[in-house]
Design an enzyme around this catalytic site. Sequence first.
Site, PDB file in Angstrom:
ATOM      1  N   LYS A 222      73.924 -11.990  67.738  1.00 41.18           N
ATOM      2  CA  LYS A 222      73.555 -11.182  68.914  1.00 41.18           C
ATOM      3  C   LYS A 222      73.410  -9.715  68.499  1.00 41.18           C
ATOM      4  O   LYS A 222      73.867  -9.316  67.411  1.00 41.18           O
ATOM      5  CB  LYS A 222      74.621 -11.337  70.001  1.00 41.18           C
ATOM      6  CG  LYS A 222      76.008 -10.852  69.596  1.00 41.18           C
ATOM      7  CD  LYS A 222      77.086 -11.316  70.570  1.00 41.18           C
ATOM      8  CE  LYS A 222      78.456 -10.863  70.097  1.00 41.18           C
ATOM      9  NZ  LYS A 222      79.539 -11.471  70.880  1.00 41.18           N
TER      10      LYS A 222
ATOM     11  N   ARG B 147      87.338 -12.791  81.676  1.00 38.86           N
ATOM     12  CA  ARG B 147      85.958 -12.307  81.746  1.00 38.86           C
ATOM     13  C   ARG B 147      85.113 -13.449  82.274  1.00 38.86           C
ATOM     14  O   ARG B 147      85.292 -13.860  83.402  1.00 38.86           O
ATOM     15  CB  ARG B 147      85.535 -11.849  80.337  1.00 38.86           C
ATOM     16  CG  ARG B 147      84.498 -10.779  80.326  1.00 38.86           C
ATOM     17  CD  ARG B 147      84.226 -10.249  78.918  1.00 38.86           C
ATOM     18  NE  ARG B 147      83.842 -11.279  77.970  1.00 38.86           N
ATOM     19  CZ  ARG B 147      83.434 -11.041  76.732  1.00 38.86           C
ATOM     20  NH1 ARG B 147      83.374  -9.813  76.280  1.00 38.86           N
ATOM     21  NH2 ARG B 147      83.090 -12.011  75.938  1.00 38.86           N
TER      22      ARG B 147
ATOM     23  N   TYR C  45      76.587  23.480  64.916  1.00 37.42           N
ATOM     24  CA  TYR C  45      76.863  23.853  66.306  1.00 37.42           C
ATOM     25  C   TYR C  45      78.346  24.134  66.522  1.00 37.42           C
ATOM     26  O   TYR C  45      79.206  23.409  66.001  1.00 37.42           O
ATOM     27  CB  TYR C  45      76.467  22.715  67.246  1.00 37.42           C
ATOM     28  CG  TYR C  45      74.979  22.525  67.406  1.00 37.42           C
ATOM     29  CD1 TYR C  45      74.200  23.461  68.060  1.00 37.42           C
ATOM     30  CD2 TYR C  45      74.367  21.388  66.897  1.00 37.42           C
ATOM     31  CE1 TYR C  45      72.830  23.272  68.213  1.00 37.42           C
ATOM     32  CE2 TYR C  45      72.992  21.180  67.048  1.00 37.42           C
ATOM     33  CZ  TYR C  45      72.237  22.135  67.705  1.00 37.42           C
ATOM     34  OH  TYR C  45      70.891  21.939  67.851  1.00 37.42           O
TER      35      TYR C  45
ATOM     36  N   MET D  94      72.006  16.001  65.904  1.00 44.44           N
ATOM     37  CA  MET D  94      71.173  14.831  66.196  1.00 44.44           C
ATOM     38  C   MET D  94      70.500  14.294  64.939  1.00 44.44           C
ATOM     39  O   MET D  94      70.381  13.080  64.751  1.00 44.44           O
ATOM     40  CB  MET D  94      70.115  15.213  67.245  1.00 44.44           C
ATOM     41  CG  MET D  94      69.429  14.021  67.854  1.00 44.44           C
ATOM     42  SD  MET D  94      68.151  14.480  69.030  1.00 44.44           S
ATOM     43  CE  MET D  94      69.095  15.180  70.349  1.00 44.44           C
TER      44      MET D  94
HETATM   45  C1  LIG Z   1      80.499 -11.986  69.919  1.00 44.01           C
HETATM   46  C2  LIG Z   1      81.175 -13.285  70.147  1.00 44.01           C
HETATM   47  C3  LIG Z   1      81.743 -13.985  69.076  1.00 44.01           C
HETATM   48  C4  LIG Z   1      81.822 -13.421  67.660  1.00 44.01           C
HETATM   49  O1  LIG Z   1      82.945 -12.573  67.508  1.00 44.01           O
HETATM   50  P1  LIG Z   1      83.313 -11.930  66.081  1.00 44.01           P
HETATM   51  O2  LIG Z   1      84.592 -11.237  66.321  1.00 44.01           O
HETATM   52  O3  LIG Z   1      82.197 -10.972  65.758  1.00 44.01           O
HETATM   53  O4  LIG Z   1      83.385 -13.031  65.109  1.00 44.01           O
HETATM   54  C5  LIG Z   1      82.265 -15.246  69.325  1.00 44.01           C
HETATM   55  N1  LIG Z   1      82.239 -15.780  70.570  1.00 44.01           N
HETATM   56  C6  LIG Z   1      81.718 -15.113  71.634  1.00 44.01           C
HETATM   57  C7  LIG Z   1      81.727 -15.752  72.981  1.00 44.01           C
HETATM   58  C8  LIG Z   1      81.190 -13.837  71.457  1.00 44.01           C
HETATM   59  O5  LIG Z   1      80.674 -13.192  72.513  1.00 44.01           O
END
Ligand SMILES: *Cc1c(COP(=O)(O)O)cnc(C)c1O
Length: 339
Positions: A34, A121, A234, A281
């Site tokens: 992701k 969650r 800055y 930046m």
């Molecule tokens: C992002 C995510 C993972 C991966 O977690 P890591 O700590 O990066 O290994 C696993 N399960 C779910 C549901 C996630 O959202």
Amino acid sequence: MHRSELTIDLAAVRHNVRTLLRALEGSELWAVVKADAYGHGASDIAGAALGAGATVLCVATVPEALALRREFAMARILVLGPAGNLEVGLARDARLELVVSPEDIPGGVRVHLKLDTGMGRWGLSELPEPPIDVVGLMSHLATADTDAAYAEWQIERFRSATLPYSHLTRHVANSAAALRYPSARFDAARCGVALYGLSPFGTDPAEDGLEPVLSWTSHLAQTRLLRAGESTGYGRRFVAERETWIGIVPVGYADGFRRDLTGTTVRVAGEPRRVVGTVSMDAFAVELDRDLPVGTPVVLLGRGMLAEEHARVAGTINYELVCGINSSSQRARRMVVDG
Ligand SMILES: *Cc1c(COP(=O)(O)O)cnc(C)c1O
């Protein structure tokens, strides 16, 4: 000359996949790609991970999954986040797998039910009899990197709730749990951060046999001698106490080199040097011990410069740091190497 270069090492991805597969002792490894593979580039990482033995690609959203489907026609792709009504049809056509709640299981899509065992969650707190089309049961751990007792309690809740359905694929472990909790392995582990050679514990990844995949390099675009009392940047947050050489690196917070990285260390001509003054930046300054030529290499990340160390200075986690790196071609040159 590019302002900076991002190098993705696919051999390191394969090394990390092997490390995780060894830790998992027979459970499947699902590659979490992701957020453009935590800023590393989803298609390159997905290809390397599948080639090295990962069996499923996991993303957060349906659009991320559809982009991967164009390149990986046969791979199993699981969407971890919720899908909107309009997205379900797209997911069905693209043969994606979805995480859903039992009230609204869409027909013709392979789905995973998420049990909330203590993350607070997404997910259900009670597991109903899983209907047909359910291929997996999952949960997510809140404290696999910090609180072992709570993690074990979540794992036990998951185990007992899913015991009658052990014919389904059960998956609960993230990277931290895959590396530390044999009890969390079940049938598969969903690993993200460790694939990239980053430590889920914020420590040196080498301690867990992981190799960083990303390196980020730039160069000195200018050097200058500050007299005592002169400042850089800055807000005049760095004022030279005595004559001090500083180097200007053409990378700033728009590139993902965060403003709170003042005080961290980068490597200039192979030597550790302190980032001084306010990160702006498009540039930041380093303190030098002598004048150096324009073009002298500066390593920001990788090759011994740990994201975990920068994260500690910035008061964040390595995940957030790498996700924030701007890999757009207008800012950085991106290269993929293999070994
Ligand atoms: C992002 C995510 C993972 C991966 O977690 P890591 O700590 O990066 O290994 C696993 N399960 C779910 C549901 C996630 O959202």
